[in-house]
Design an enzyme around this catalytic site. Structure first.
Site, PDB file in Angstrom:
ATOM      1  N   ARG A   1       1.021  -1.413  -0.201  1.00 19.86           N
ATOM      2  CA  ARG A   1       0.436  -0.215  -0.456  1.00 19.86           C
ATOM      3  C   ARG A   1       0.837   1.291   0.077  1.00 19.86           C
ATOM      4  O   ARG A   1       0.367   2.229   0.784  1.00 19.86           O
ATOM      5  CB  ARG A   1      -1.065   0.215   1.368  1.00 19.86           C
ATOM      6  CG  ARG A   1      -1.510  -1.341   1.429  1.00 19.86           C
ATOM      7  CD  ARG A   1      -2.957  -2.189   0.584  1.00 19.86           C
ATOM      8  NE  ARG A   1      -3.859  -0.912   0.312  1.00 19.86           N
ATOM      9  CZ  ARG A   1      -4.892  -0.661   0.848  1.00 19.86           C
ATOM     10  NH1 ARG A   1      -5.168  -1.924   1.743  1.00 19.86           N
ATOM     11  NH2 ARG A   1      -6.090   0.162   0.802  1.00 19.86           N
TER      12      ARG A   1
ATOM     13  N   ARG B   1      -2.539   7.091   1.458  1.00 15.78           N
ATOM     14  CA  ARG B   1      -3.356   8.336   2.759  1.00 15.78           C
ATOM     15  C   ARG B   1      -1.849   8.874   3.142  1.00 15.78           C
ATOM     16  O   ARG B   1      -1.820   9.806   3.517  1.00 15.78           O
ATOM     17  CB  ARG B   1      -4.118   8.185   3.201  1.00 15.78           C
ATOM     18  CG  ARG B   1      -5.542   7.593   1.780  1.00 15.78           C
ATOM     19  CD  ARG B   1      -7.208   6.717   2.914  1.00 15.78           C
ATOM     20  NE  ARG B   1      -6.788   5.740   2.966  1.00 15.78           N
ATOM     21  CZ  ARG B   1      -7.176   4.671   3.236  1.00 15.78           C
ATOM     22  NH1 ARG B   1      -8.355   6.060   4.212  1.00 15.78           N
ATOM     23  NH2 ARG B   1      -7.291   3.818   3.684  1.00 15.78           N
TER      24      ARG B   1
ATOM     25  N   ARG C   1      -6.361  13.199  -4.716  1.00 18.22           N
ATOM     26  CA  ARG C   1      -7.548  12.233  -4.223  1.00 18.22           C
ATOM     27  C   ARG C   1      -8.225  13.843  -3.685  1.00 18.22           C
ATOM     28  O   ARG C   1      -9.598  13.047  -3.977  1.00 18.22           O
ATOM     29  CB  ARG C   1      -7.993  11.790  -3.023  1.00 18.22           C
ATOM     30  CG  ARG C   1      -7.403   9.925  -3.108  1.00 18.22           C
ATOM     31  CD  ARG C   1      -8.354   9.382  -3.936  1.00 18.22           C
ATOM     32  NE  ARG C   1      -9.186   8.792  -2.826  1.00 18.22           N
ATOM     33  CZ  ARG C   1     -10.502   8.776  -2.157  1.00 18.22           C
ATOM     34  NH1 ARG C   1     -10.744  10.422  -3.313  1.00 18.22           N
ATOM     35  NH2 ARG C   1     -11.040   9.199  -1.757  1.00 18.22           N
TER      36      ARG C   1
ATOM     37  N   ASP D   1      -7.028  -1.068  -7.035  1.00 25.11           N
ATOM     38  CA  ASP D   1      -7.522  -2.401  -5.608  1.00 25.11           C
ATOM     39  C   ASP D   1      -8.264  -3.617  -6.404  1.00 25.11           C
ATOM     40  O   ASP D   1      -9.045  -3.955  -6.799  1.00 25.11           O
ATOM     41  CB  ASP D   1      -8.368  -1.466  -4.839  1.00 25.11           C
ATOM     42  CG  ASP D   1      -8.747  -1.932  -4.132  1.00 25.11           C
ATOM     43  OD1 ASP D   1      -8.409  -0.975  -3.402  1.00 25.11           O
ATOM     44  OD2 ASP D   1     -10.091  -2.519  -3.553  1.00 25.11           O
TER      45      ASP D   1
ATOM     46  N   TYR E   1     -15.686 -10.692   0.721  1.00 24.21           N
ATOM     47  CA  TYR E   1     -16.576  -9.413   0.716  1.00 24.21           C
ATOM     48  C   TYR E   1     -17.949  -9.262  -0.030  1.00 24.21           C
ATOM     49  O   TYR E   1     -18.224  -8.754   0.127  1.00 24.21           O
ATOM     50  CB  TYR E   1     -15.346  -8.466   0.237  1.00 24.21           C
ATOM     51  CG  TYR E   1     -14.455  -7.774   0.346  1.00 24.21           C
ATOM     52  CD1 TYR E   1     -14.453  -7.018   1.840  1.00 24.21           C
ATOM     53  CD2 TYR E   1     -12.328  -8.163   0.255  1.00 24.21           C
ATOM     54  CE1 TYR E   1     -13.807  -6.188   2.494  1.00 24.21           C
ATOM     55  CE2 TYR E   1     -11.588  -7.667   1.118  1.00 24.21           C
ATOM     56  CZ  TYR E   1     -12.127  -6.231   2.396  1.00 24.21           C
ATOM     57  OH  TYR E   1     -11.458  -5.854   2.986  1.00 24.21           O
TER      58      TYR E   1
HETATM   59  O1  CP3 Z   1       0.795   0.978  -3.455  1.00 22.98           O
HETATM   60  C1  CP3 Z   1      -1.021   0.220  -3.353  1.00 22.98           C
HETATM   61  O2  CP3 Z   1      -0.467  -1.041  -3.150  1.00 22.98           O
HETATM   62  C2  CP3 Z   1      -2.079   0.644  -4.111  1.00 22.98           C
HETATM   63  C3  CP3 Z   1      -2.901  -0.274  -4.473  1.00 22.98           C
HETATM   64  C4  CP3 Z   1      -3.659  -1.009  -3.697  1.00 22.98           C
HETATM   65  C5  CP3 Z   1      -4.921  -0.090  -3.029  1.00 22.98           C
HETATM   66  N1  CP3 Z   1      -5.061  -1.193  -2.073  1.00 22.98           N
HETATM   67  C6  CP3 Z   1      -5.525   0.758  -3.116  1.00 22.98           C
HETATM   68  C7  CP3 Z   1      -6.449   1.209  -2.188  1.00 22.98           C
HETATM   69  C8  CP3 Z   1      -3.922  -2.025  -3.084  1.00 22.98           C
HETATM   70  C9  CP3 Z   1      -2.666  -3.472  -3.164  1.00 22.98           C
HETATM   71  C10 CP3 Z   1      -4.685  -2.488  -2.505  1.00 22.98           C
HETATM   72  C11 CP3 Z   1      -5.031  -3.582  -2.077  1.00 22.98           C
HETATM   73  C12 CP3 Z   1      -6.809  -4.360  -1.281  1.00 22.98           C
HETATM   74  N2  CP3 Z   1      -7.624  -3.927  -1.326  1.00 22.98           N
HETATM   75  C13 CP3 Z   1      -6.385  -5.171  -0.716  1.00 22.98           C
HETATM   76  C14 CP3 Z   1      -5.539  -5.627   0.536  1.00 22.98           C
HETATM   77  C15 CP3 Z   1      -3.832  -5.590   0.882  1.00 22.98           C
HETATM   78  C16 CP3 Z   1      -4.339  -6.028   2.265  1.00 22.98           C
HETATM   79  O3  CP3 Z   1      -4.870  -4.532   3.271  1.00 22.98           O
HETATM   80  O4  CP3 Z   1      -4.823  -6.671   3.119  1.00 22.98           O
HETATM   81  C17 CP3 Z   1      -7.555  -5.278   0.692  1.00 22.98           C
HETATM   82  C18 CP3 Z   1      -7.332  -6.395   1.643  1.00 22.98           C
HETATM   83  C19 CP3 Z   1      -8.020  -3.934  -0.017  1.00 22.98           C
HETATM   84  C20 CP3 Z   1      -9.682  -4.165  -0.373  1.00 22.98           C
HETATM   85  C21 CP3 Z   1      -9.812  -2.268   0.753  1.00 22.98           C
HETATM   86  N3  CP3 Z   1     -10.068  -1.324  -0.522  1.00 22.98           N
HETATM   87  C22 CP3 Z   1     -10.252  -1.853   2.101  1.00 22.98           C
HETATM   88  C23 CP3 Z   1     -10.341  -2.150   2.799  1.00 22.98           C
HETATM   89  C24 CP3 Z   1      -9.886  -0.251   1.586  1.00 22.98           C
HETATM   90  C25 CP3 Z   1     -10.840   0.983   2.632  1.00 22.98           C
HETATM   91  C26 CP3 Z   1      -9.808   1.194   4.146  1.00 22.98           C
HETATM   92  C27 CP3 Z   1      -8.282   1.070   3.253  1.00 22.98           C
HETATM   93  O5  CP3 Z   1      -7.388   0.009   3.929  1.00 22.98           O
HETATM   94  O6  CP3 Z   1      -7.393   1.924   2.712  1.00 22.98           O
HETATM   95  C28 CP3 Z   1      -9.605  -0.057   0.057  1.00 22.98           C
HETATM   96  C29 CP3 Z   1      -9.444   1.492  -0.504  1.00 22.98           C
HETATM   97  C30 CP3 Z   1      -7.840   1.319  -1.101  1.00 22.98           C
HETATM   98  N4  CP3 Z   1      -7.782   1.089  -2.000  1.00 22.98           N
HETATM   99  C31 CP3 Z   1      -7.731   2.994  -0.679  1.00 22.98           C
HETATM  100  C32 CP3 Z   1      -6.356   2.310  -1.469  1.00 22.98           C
HETATM  101  C33 CP3 Z   1      -5.461   4.117  -1.450  1.00 22.98           C
HETATM  102  C34 CP3 Z   1      -7.894   3.717   0.146  1.00 22.98           C
HETATM  103  C35 CP3 Z   1      -9.494   4.604  -0.676  1.00 22.98           C
HETATM  104  C36 CP3 Z   1      -9.193   6.191  -0.635  1.00 22.98           C
HETATM  105  O7  CP3 Z   1      -8.129   6.779  -0.855  1.00 22.98           O
HETATM  106  O8  CP3 Z   1     -10.239   7.215  -0.040  1.00 22.98           O
END
Ligand code: CP3
Length: 346
Positions: free
Chosen positions: A27, A31, A40, A76, A151
């Site tokens: 990640r 943020r 964003r 994502d 999910y």
């Molecule tokens: O640099 C990177 O790795 C960015 C790409 C990326 C995102 N999500 C962007 C994202 C990757 C590889 C993911 C994987 C992801 N998404 C997982 C597996 C990794 C883990 O943490 O277990 C999972 C379970 C998700 C599902 C998901 N998407 C959640 C739980 C959330 C919200 C809470 C959080 O952890 O941020 C998201 C939204 C999300 N995905 C954001 C980002 C940058 C935040 C969205 C925003 O900008 O408002």
């Protein structure tokens, strides 16, 4: 396409010697970065994921700031589920419009070609390769079938995954059918990313840790293996990451991944013994360590590097995604500590 100038990430995935352990951060685009928050403010998350120019920019932000050893495509795990007809929104975590609860719903799913539904992911990767011009390799990724099913059946994350367990116990055939469908869709999705230029791929099984060992072996594991088996690739390494699954680490050797990602619960030296050098290992600093002052980050980082030992096949990373409230100084301390770790013998 030529080999990247900095290939220590790919070399470590293949258990070849490197001058120092490569570092990337799960990640890493997100943020905690002020430049990501600025991006964003202009667009919502889905638009960001679906606009190659902006998604590539988000991927490049942590590379520019910290000089990490690999870039990951910005997307994502839920994005490709549109291909099986799921309607997904983010708040900030994923929400599924119609959770899958019945056999009829699962039987009604029709997979459309990934190249038609998510062409922007391939375009983002191609663009990243061009803009990086060989600086560091590009990682593609997907969610593992069980985690995606968790999910899809629950409808959201955060408050446990009771519904997918209800399905698992009450109607295991329906869950198996859903997992197979997701495995085939994700193999197609990873193949598209590799065709578009991804030089490695990671499979995130974020929720496999909720399963008992037997249920993991019966549901999550074969589905993840099916993704690896059906992904069309040449020499691109596959990383499988399932946090909180140290109790089934040996089983994960049968998935066919080149690298196993570890969370902080399993020490690297112990994992190395248990996997007998058959895979490379990635991880595993607790992301919460980065909430402490820089000198603590340095000490904790060194402890992980010590535990990894000197033999080839370690990729430095966190044990889970970086937290949104992580101070930039902590990430800088992590990066500097790993960069200073030059091997005398190399
Ligand atoms: O640099 C990177 O790795 C960015 C790409 C990326 C995102 N999500 C962007 C994202 C990757 C590889 C993911 C994987 C992801 N998404 C997982 C597996 C990794 C883990 O943490 O277990 C999972 C379970 C998700 C599902 C998901 N998407 C959640 C739980 C959330 C919200 C809470 C959080 O952890 O941020 C998201 C939204 C999300 N995905 C954001 C980002 C940058 C935040 C969205 C925003 O900008 O408002």
């Amino acid at each position: 396409m030529s080999a990247p100038a900095n290939d220590r990430f790919l070399r470590a995935c293949r258990r070849q010697p490197v001058d120092r352990p490569p570092l990337w951060i799960m990640r890493q685009a997100g943020r905690y970065l002020p430049e990501y928050r600025a991006l964003r403010e202009r667009v919502d998350f889905l638009t960001l994921c679906k606009t190659p120019e902006l998604a590539a920019e988000a991927s490049l932000q942590p590379i520019r700031r910290f000089g990490l050893d690999a870039a990951i495509v910005f997307s994502d795990i839920m994005i490709p589920l549109e291909a099986i007809g799921a309607r997904i929104t983010f708040d900030p975590g994923p929400r599924v419009a119609e959770p899958l609860r019945t056999r009829a719903q699962v039987d009604g799913l029709r997979a459309r070609p990934m190249s038609q539904v998510v062409p922007f992911v391939g375009e983002t990767i191609a663009r990243l390769r061009r803009e990086l011009a060989g600086l560091v390799p590009v990682i593609g990724f997907c969610g593992a079938p069980f985690t995606l099913a968790a999910y899809l059946v629950e409808g959201k994350g955060g408050e446990g995954f009771g519904e997918v367990k209800r399905m698992m116990f009450a109607d295991p055939d329906t869950l198996t059918r859903l997992l197979e469908l997701l495995a085939d869709a994700m193999a197609e999705y990873l193949s598209l990313q590799i065709r578009s230029g991804a030089q490695a791929v990671q499979i995130f099984d974020s929720w496999a840790g909720i399963l008992s060992p037997d249920d993991y072996r019966r549901f999550a594991l074969p589905a993840a293996r099916r993704v690896v088996e059906r992904t069309e690739r040449a020499d691109q390494p596959v990383i499988y990451f399932a946090p909180a699954t140290g109790h089934v680490l040996e089983d994960q050797l049968t998935i066919g991944a080149d690298v196993l990602g570890l969370c902080w619960r399993t020490p690297l030296d112990q994992a190395r013994r248990r996997t007998e050098g058959r895979v490379a290992l990635q991880g595993n600093l607790d992301p919460h360590a980065l909430l402490a002052p820089p000198d603590v980050v340095r000490r904790q980082t060194l402890a992980v590097l010590e535990s990894a030992g000197d033999q080839p096949g370690h990729i430095m990373n966190l044990g889970h995604g970086i937290l949104p409230d992580t101070p930039i100084e902590s990430v800088a301390a992590l990066v500097e500590t790993v960069a200073a770790r030059v091997r005398s013998a190399a």
